[in-house]
Design a protein around this motif. Structure first.
Motif, PDB file in Angstrom:
ATOM      1  N   GLU A   4      23.379  -8.459 -11.623  1.00 16.00           N
ATOM      2  CA  GLU A   4      22.797  -9.691 -11.096  1.00 16.00           C
ATOM      3  C   GLU A   4      21.418  -9.422 -10.504  1.00 16.00           C
ATOM      4  O   GLU A   4      20.528 -10.261 -10.595  1.00 16.00           O
ATOM      5  N   ARG A  38      17.940 -19.756  -7.777  1.00 14.47           N
ATOM      6  CA  ARG A  38      19.212 -19.916  -7.085  1.00 14.47           C
ATOM      7  C   ARG A  38      20.220 -18.911  -7.602  1.00 14.47           C
ATOM      8  O   ARG A  38      20.397 -18.776  -8.803  1.00 14.47           O
ATOM      9  N   ARG A  39      20.903 -18.234  -6.676  1.00 16.08           N
ATOM     10  CA  ARG A  39      21.899 -17.212  -7.006  1.00 16.08           C
ATOM     11  C   ARG A  39      23.209 -17.547  -6.323  1.00 16.08           C
ATOM     12  O   ARG A  39      23.214 -18.099  -5.225  1.00 16.08           O
ATOM     13  N   ASP A  40      24.319 -17.171  -6.948  1.00 14.39           N
ATOM     14  CA  ASP A  40      25.621 -17.378  -6.328  1.00 14.39           C
ATOM     15  C   ASP A  40      26.207 -16.071  -5.798  1.00 14.39           C
ATOM     16  O   ASP A  40      27.366 -16.011  -5.458  1.00 14.39           O
ATOM     17  N   VAL A  81      23.449 -20.633  -3.822  1.00 17.15           N
ATOM     18  CA  VAL A  81      24.150 -21.815  -4.321  1.00 17.15           C
ATOM     19  C   VAL A  81      25.594 -21.403  -4.610  1.00 17.15           C
ATOM     20  O   VAL A  81      25.845 -20.335  -5.166  1.00 17.15           O
ATOM     21  N   ARG A  82      26.520 -22.211  -4.207  1.00 14.96           N
ATOM     22  CA  ARG A  82      27.940 -21.901  -4.454  1.00 14.96           C
ATOM     23  C   ARG A  82      28.238 -21.956  -5.950  1.00 14.96           C
ATOM     24  O   ARG A  82      27.623 -22.726  -6.675  1.00 14.96           O
ATOM     25  N   SER A  83      29.182 -21.157  -6.371  1.00 12.90           N
ATOM     26  CA  SER A  83      29.543 -21.110  -7.793  1.00 12.90           C
ATOM     27  C   SER A  83      29.961 -22.478  -8.311  1.00 12.90           C
ATOM     28  O   SER A  83      29.669 -22.834  -9.448  1.00 12.90           O
ATOM     29  N   GLN A  85      28.801 -25.269  -7.535  1.00 17.65           N
ATOM     30  CA  GLN A  85      27.654 -26.157  -7.665  1.00 17.65           C
ATOM     31  C   GLN A  85      26.572 -25.575  -8.574  1.00 17.65           C
ATOM     32  O   GLN A  85      25.539 -26.192  -8.771  1.00 17.65           O
ATOM     33  N   ASN A  86      26.816 -24.398  -9.115  1.00 19.74           N
ATOM     34  CA  ASN A  86      25.842 -23.734  -9.975  1.00 19.74           C
ATOM     35  C   ASN A  86      25.934 -24.317 -11.382  1.00 19.74           C
ATOM     36  O   ASN A  86      26.901 -24.096 -12.098  1.00 19.74           O
ATOM     37  N   ASN A  89      26.637 -22.103 -14.434  1.00 21.33           N
ATOM     38  CA  ASN A  89      27.870 -21.330 -14.382  1.00 21.33           C
ATOM     39  C   ASN A  89      28.606 -21.300 -15.715  1.00 21.33           C
ATOM     40  O   ASN A  89      29.157 -20.284 -16.110  1.00 21.33           O
ATOM     41  N   PHE A 103      29.362 -29.542 -15.795  1.00 22.15           N
ATOM     42  CA  PHE A 103      28.098 -28.827 -15.623  1.00 22.15           C
ATOM     43  C   PHE A 103      27.086 -29.243 -16.686  1.00 22.15           C
ATOM     44  O   PHE A 103      25.891 -29.358 -16.406  1.00 22.15           O
TER      45      PHE A 103
END
Length: 117
Positions: A4, A38-40, A81-83, A85-86, A89, A103
């Motif tokens: 990541e 943005r990263r989860d 960002v939460r998974s 809400q990504n 994903n 999504f």
């Protein structure tokens, strides 16, 4: 976390290129706001914003310094960002059909399936 972080470094390079291209457009208003990445992954975020590099993963040292430089120069900003809400994903994980459709709709993608008559 290492993969990541490497993906974050690649996104940072692309963001820097995009920002430089925008700066060359004379009609674009200046100054340009930092590009939001943005990263989860909390661990990736913590490593990116860490002032010190611990040297345990030597192959990440160059990437860490590059990302730190992009953050300091306000080329990019990295946000959590939460998974759930990504929106990207579904591109990286095997998810249930309803989540993929949710999504995809969030990304304004449309289905190419033809409704049966």
């Amino acid at each position: 976390m290492e993969y990541e972080f490497m993906a974050l470094a690649a996104a940072g390079k692309e963001s820097e290129w995009l920002r430089n291209m925008i700066l060359e457009i004379p009609l674009w208003s200046k100054p340009i706001a930092p590009i939001s990445i943005r990263r989860d992954s909390v661990a990736t975020l913590a490593k990116a914003y860490s002032q010190m590099y611990n040297g345990k993963s030597r192959h990440l040292g160059v990437m860490h310094s590059m990302i730190r430089e992009l953050i300091i120069n306000e080329v990019v900003s990295i946000e959590f960002v939460r998974s759930q809400q990504n929106l990207a994903n579904h591109l990286t994980k095997g998810l249930a059909r309803d989540l993929v459709l949710k999504f995809a709709k969030g990304m304004s993608l449309k289905s190419n399936l033809v409704a049966e008559c």
